[in-house]
Design an enzyme around this catalytic site. Structure first.
Site, PDB file in Angstrom:
ATOM      1  N   ARG A 146       0.812  -1.296   7.029  1.00 32.14           N
ATOM      2  CA  ARG A 146       1.882  -1.324   8.377  1.00 32.14           C
ATOM      3  C   ARG A 146       2.469  -2.831   8.342  1.00 32.14           C
ATOM      4  NH1 ARG A 146      -1.443   2.314   9.409  1.00 32.14           N
ATOM      5  NH2 ARG A 146      -0.611   4.935  10.825  1.00 32.14           N
ATOM      6  N   SER A 205       0.879  -0.984  -0.080  1.00 29.46           N
ATOM      7  CA  SER A 205      -0.023   0.172  -0.376  1.00 29.46           C
ATOM      8  C   SER A 205       0.777   1.469  -0.273  1.00 29.46           C
ATOM      9  CB  SER A 205      -1.020   0.270   1.224  1.00 29.46           C
ATOM     10  OG  SER A 205      -1.938   1.216   1.367  1.00 29.46           O
ATOM     11  N   PRO A 206       0.226   2.455  -0.721  1.00 32.13           N
ATOM     12  CA  PRO A 206       0.747   3.416  -0.499  1.00 32.13           C
ATOM     13  C   PRO A 206       1.372   4.183   0.833  1.00 32.13           C
ATOM     14  CG  PRO A 206      -1.071   3.608  -2.060  1.00 32.13           C
ATOM     15  CD  PRO A 206      -0.872   2.776  -1.760  1.00 32.13           C
ATOM     16  N   GLN A 256       0.193   6.634  -6.645  1.00 27.53           N
ATOM     17  CA  GLN A 256      -0.858   6.811  -6.176  1.00 27.53           C
ATOM     18  C   GLN A 256      -0.336   8.753  -6.231  1.00 27.53           C
ATOM     19  OE1 GLN A 256      -1.974   7.984  -2.039  1.00 27.53           O
ATOM     20  NE2 GLN A 256      -3.503   6.326  -1.811  1.00 27.53           N
ATOM     21  N   TYR A 298      -8.582  13.926   2.369  1.00 28.91           N
ATOM     22  CA  TYR A 298      -7.611  14.442   1.160  1.00 28.91           C
ATOM     23  C   TYR A 298      -8.667  15.464  -0.265  1.00 28.91           C
ATOM     24  CZ  TYR A 298      -4.106  12.712   3.877  1.00 28.91           C
ATOM     25  OH  TYR A 298      -2.961  12.520   4.796  1.00 28.91           O
ATOM     26  N   ALA A 314       1.640   8.532  -1.768  1.00 28.23           N
ATOM     27  CA  ALA A 314       1.351   9.823  -1.990  1.00 28.23           C
ATOM     28  C   ALA A 314       1.955  10.873  -2.383  1.00 28.23           C
ATOM     29  CB  ALA A 314       0.029  10.430  -0.839  1.00 28.23           C
ATOM     30  N   CYS A 316       3.457   7.354   2.917  1.00 31.27           N
ATOM     31  CA  CYS A 316       3.941   8.240   3.077  1.00 31.27           C
ATOM     32  C   CYS A 316       5.400   8.182   3.999  1.00 31.27           C
ATOM     33  CB  CYS A 316       3.258   9.645   3.450  1.00 31.27           C
ATOM     34  SG  CYS A 316       2.042   9.784   2.344  1.00 31.27           S
TER      35      CYS A 316
END
Length: 358
Positions: free
Chosen positions: A326, A24-25, A101, A184, A59, A27
């Site tokens: 995670r 998963s993306p 993403q 967002y 992202a 940051c």
């Protein structure tokens, strides 16, 4: 050995996934002026070595003002391309797909990095800037009010997405995802809590989802028909009167019609006081409902931490892909461990073959 469903190859359009596990993306808050670095090469590259089918880059902001923080990655200028090409090339060398993403944080931008508190930085301070949103409503009462985008601003915003997609094509990504979740900018438009507009982008459900549909339509046209297009949404605001799962099903049906292939199903992020019922796989039920009622592929994410849990989600048809976040930070080689746990086999890097369990 018997092939588990989790480790079974899969195809979307002409893109072949070696299994159903996606990174998963996430940051990393490790960029300067939006540029990727060796940290990103090692972070993303190690998970390609670890056996996942698709490695999703964090992202990535389409404009400087679209970053969550000053340390976010971006793709708003040509100079940011070369390092990303290097990263994508390494991911491909390990047999994995590379995804990106594209994002804009809206009113949740201009923040300090998490390990320095994460609070919003005033626009007139170093590393801060004026935020934007659907309406001039701050996320937290302590935040400054964002600038409400005009229709002219929205046209420029969509142009920025198109330009970023064009750069994505030149870099060589295999999968493109539009970030429309977690409170967002795009989520700020479709949730009634943050959108009080009275023009064609506010009020009714159809008006509030208009921005996402226009961005997705433009992205599909620029991206082309060959490669997959994903959209990440928040399935619910977890707050009465806000965005909910029925809205998400309706939205997903319309996204499918314009060429979106998969809904990456997350939740929350737009209501600071929302109470989220955290438990293992707490968002999987939303992915399942959208998959069944909207007739579109879905990805499940959120407290998915064991191979057995991931296998059950895929084998029972609750979702089509598993996105590990995670848990992949704790275990970069999660797919290799999953194969052993599920009594299956998986390709190991030749450099690591001597450590492969017999």
């Amino acid at each position: 050995m018997n092939m588990s469903q989790l480790l079974t190859p899969y195809s979307i359009r002409s893109t072949h996934f070696r299994n159903r596990i996606v990174i998963s993306p996430m940051c990393q808050y490790s960029s300067e002026d939006g540029f990727a670095s060796n940290w990103h090469l090692v972070h993303l590259g190690s998970r390609a070595v670890g056996g996942a089918s698709l490695i999703m880059q964090e992202a990535t902001a389409i404009t400087p003002e679209g970053r969550i923080s000053y340390a976010d990655m971006g793709l708003w200028k040509e100079g940011q391309i070369p390092k990303l090409k290097e990263i994508v090339s390494f991911i491909h060398s390990q047999g994995a797909l590379a995804g990106i993403q594209l994002a804009h944080a809206g009113r949740k931008a201009s923040c300090e990095i998490p390990w320095k508190g994460g609070a919003q930085i005033p626009f007139d301070h170093p590393n801060g800037w004026q935020t934007v949103s659907a309406s001039a409503i701050p996320f937290k009462k302590t935040d400054a009010a964002p600038h409400a985008l005009t229709t002219s601003d929205i046209r420029e915003l969509i142009s920025s997405y198109i330009a970023a997609v064009r750069r994505c094509k030149s870099i060589g990504y295999d999968v493109l995802e539009i970030h429309a979740a977690h409170g967002y900018l795009i989520h700020q438009f479709y949730s009634p809590f943050s959108n009080q507009r009275t023009d064609e982008y506010g009020g009714s459900f159809e008006n509030r989802i208009r921005l996402l549909l226009e961005i997705a339509t433009a992205a599909r046209k620029e991206w082309g028909e060959e490669k997959p297009l994903f959209v990440r949404i928040s399935a619910t605001d977890y707050t009465y009167g806000g965005w909910n799962i029925d809205d998400s099903v309706n939205l997903s049906k319309q996204l499918k019609e314009i060429g979106v292939d998969l809904i990456d199903v997350s939740s929350a992020g737009n209501v600071a006081e929302a109470r989220i019922p955290l438990r293992p796989g707490y968002q999987v039920e939303f992915a399942e409902q959208i998959k069944k009622e909207a007739g579109i592929l879905t990805g499940a994410v959120g407290l998915i931490t064991t191979p057995q849990q991931a296998e059950e989600i895929i084998s029972t048809g609750q979702a089509d892909l598993i996105l590990i976040a995670r848990e992949s930070l704790r275990s970069p080689y999660f797919p290799l461990h999953a194969a052993r746990a599920l009594g299956d086999d998986i390709h190991w890097p030749v450099q690591y073959e001597r450590a492969k369990p017999k």
